[in-house]
Every structure is written in C-alpha cells, then in structure tokens.
Design an enzyme around this catalytic site. Sequence first.
Site, PDB file in Angstrom:
ATOM      1  N   HIS A  79       0.829  -1.216   0.000  1.00  0.00           N
ATOM      2  CA  HIS A  79       0.000   0.000   0.000  1.00  0.00           C
ATOM      3  C   HIS A  79       0.866   1.271   0.000  1.00  0.00           C
ATOM      4  O   HIS A  79       0.553   2.264   0.661  1.00  0.00           O
ATOM      5  CB  HIS A  79      -0.954   0.013   1.204  1.00  0.00           C
ATOM      6  N   ASN A  99     -10.266  -3.044   2.399  1.00  0.00           N
ATOM      7  CA  ASN A  99     -10.010  -2.902   0.967  1.00  0.00           C
ATOM      8  C   ASN A  99     -11.310  -2.577   0.239  1.00  0.00           C
ATOM      9  O   ASN A  99     -12.379  -2.528   0.845  1.00  0.00           O
ATOM     10  CB  ASN A  99      -9.418  -4.202   0.394  1.00  0.00           C
TER      11      ASN A  99
END
Length: 484
Positions: free
Chosen positions: A54, A127
């Site tokens: 990420h 997510n």
Amino acid sequence: MTKNNLTTSWGAPVGDNQNSMTAGSRGPSLIQDTYLLEKLAHFNRERVPERVVHAKGAGAHGYFEVTNDMSKYTKAKLFNGVGTRTPMFIRFSTVAGELGSADTVRDPRGFAVKFYTEEGNYDLVGNNTPIFFIRDAIKFPDFIHTQKRDPKTHLKNPTAVWDFWSLSPESLHQVTYLMGDRGLPATLRHMNGYGSHTFKWVNAEGEAVWVKYHFIADQGVKNMTAEVATKIAGENPDYHTEDLFNAIENRDFPSWTLHVQIMPFEEANTYRFDPFDVTKVWSHKDYPLIEVGRMVLDRNPENYFAEVEQATFSPGSFVPGIEASPDKMLQGRLFAYADAHRYRVGINHNHLPINRPLTPVHNYQRDGQMRFDGNGGGSVYYEPNSFGGPTEVPEHKQTPFQVTGLAEQVACDSNDHYTQAGDLYRLMSAEERTRLVETIVGAMKPVEKEEIKLRQIQHFYKADPEYGTRVAEGLGLSVPQEVR
C-alpha cells in the site's frame, strides 16, 4: 533435482509453512508460533522507507455521522445515537506498486479509515473488495513477494503470481473479483469499501455478535476498461489522487453509507461457510445489510507527507465495543501492521498529529526514538504504584471467549474454494464474463510453465465449467481430463 529443506533464519527445519499454530481450527493464533512471528517481523522490515504494501496512496479528512443507532449491538460510542459525529481520516491506496507507481493499475485498493472517537482511535483497515487472496497470515509474506519485483530481473513476474495462485486455490474468489470489472475503479470516489474481516461487536450488557462492514459509495460504483486504464497510467499516473483532491477542493464531497451484516454469536458454529474465513462472504439473504451511518470527505490534507505518508493504521486499534474475531488473517494483521509502523515511522508514531487521538493518553510508555512530547515528565513511570498513576478500567476488559482444541498448525475447517467464486462468475453479465476471461487470458499468457496454466485452469473449471473452458480456449489449451 536436490531437495532443499525450508528452514528458519536460525537454521531449524520448518514443519509447516502453510498453516499458523492456533488453539483449535478457529484459533486464536498462539504467540509461541515463533516461525509465524519471524516471518511477519522480517517481512515488515524488507522495504525502506516506503510502506511494504500500500505504498502509493491518497488521503482526505471528513466525518462519520450515525443515521441508525447501533447500541443494541455495540457499546462503541461512535456508532451510538442518531446524529453522533466522529471526525475521521481515510487513506486509499494500491497494494503492490511502489510509491511512484500508477493509480490505474489492476490491483485491490486499500480503504483504511481512522475514526478519532471520544474513546480513542478506531482503525478500520480494509479494501475495496469484501474478500482476500489468502486466509492465513503465515502465507502473506510469500504472497506479496509474488506481487513485487523479481530479485534477479527486477521486473514484475507473472509466472510467480500465477504459480502462487494456482498452488493456493483459496485465492480463486479474490482473483475472479480482481480480474473482473471492479479491479479497475474509475475513481477512488466510485468504489465501495469493506472491512473484509469478521469482527466482534459487544453491547453494554456484554452480549456479542459477529459483524462485517460495507461502505457503499453514494456516487455509485463505476469502473474503467483496461484500455482506458493503461492509457491514463501513461498520461497521468496520479489520476486517482488528482481526482479525489479536485473533487473535495471543488466542494463535490464524496460520501459512503456504512452498512453492516450482523450474525448472532452462536450461528458462527453452524453457518454453511466458515464465517471467519476472509476468502468467503456472507450471503446478504442470510444476513441483510443494516444501515449505520454516512461518511463524508470534506477536507484535503495540507501537507501530504505529514498527513498521508505518516498516517499509520492498525486493525488492532480497537475501542470498547469492538473486538477481534478468530479470523487467522486478521490475527496476523493485529501484530504485523503496528509492528510495520514502529519500524517505518518510529516507535512513537502515535504521537504524530495525524495519528494522535483526540482523547488524552495516559500510560507508562517512555523514551524511544523521536519522542517529541514531555515523555511523561516526572510522573510515576511504573504500575502498580502508590502515587495515583493511571490504572486499568475493568469494565472495558475484552469479552471472554471459549478456546478449545489442540495447539497445532492446522488448516481451516473448509476447503471449498470454488462455490463462491463460481457464484460470482454466474452473477456477472455475459459482457462482464467476456471481459473477465480476456483479462485473465492476457495476464496468464506470459506465464513460463504450461503446468502452472493447466493447474489454474482446473481451479476455474471447478468454480464453473464454462469459466475454465473459456480460459483454456483463450490460452490455446484444453481443460485437463482429470478435472472434467
């Protein structure tokens, strides 16, 4: 070919690299599993200084407002009382790419929300997909290695990606989701967000339920084609970041409505899928969505590094009324995320303005690199003590839960990796199925070994015969006879 035994860093042979040690099949994970801790701790220290996953992200400030009181299910104050407002910060991200990678690549998007509640910070680190590729944290470092660069060529390696997926059939549900239309969201504003894991909610009477979070985009879900995504990646690799910033700057504030699915506590023992398996979803017919409130993003960061890059999120940052479930993947994340921040940002990362809770912090933690507050001054620095230092609050102890079974490295209860992946395929329109197959075929063509392609084709076929047959035909192969 000579067989090399897998070992720990201290040279001892590894008996099981697929399953972490838990108390019974549903856990929780045991801290005595030193190999699991070694893998996660070493993995967190493999990249300097950007996030190990990420790395590329965009963030914004906003608020969450309750529209449906949840006190029946949880004592967490941020979800109690219609009209209750809680300031929050969100960070959207891609998973596999580096800090300078393109926004519009096919990848899951991180959806990490920090709620600054009156009881401390609550982080919901999810997510834009309700599921994940694996269900045991012990496999996470290996999975992410396949998504990163090959150590010899320093190039992305599709052979490694599909080799791992084909040998980890639990990934099939998420692979189908990712390779479908929602793998390429049009903007960060036009995608849903999910807590993905199962969590436990506890009310003021100590009664517990299991819960899943769904942030539904009020702007609607919109996606882009692979051709458009590739074109934008070359022309404006920061497209999603720019779109979110400009929307908020122009006062076109994006919002999401939070819903939850709630499962009665005892039904977890009888549900037809393991409710703690993050590769599975709960049927909306069985557990309908219940509205909780609305999240609105209305303020851009003033400084990207201070507010977005230094923001730290951990699934283990709970507040009273919200607790962990036995989800093996979640259990590993409870350790790994906070440990990654202690390494990447520093042991005192929670003192930074973007991470600091609105409530006063009272504890006996002292010193450490970059300690920039009063470091506790001259106050008492141990507990228990006789000098009026902060003490525990017994009414906020976590609710007890029963643990049974042998302490062993054991697989999850169910190996049905195909039903829900097949259901997802059959839910798609004919046009969506065609795009899905074309995307998979394009992604698998560079795979070097035919046996990897055939192994993955068998997984697609087991989910749905049409699914597997079309992928096989696209690759110029036949579905292996043994799976027909």
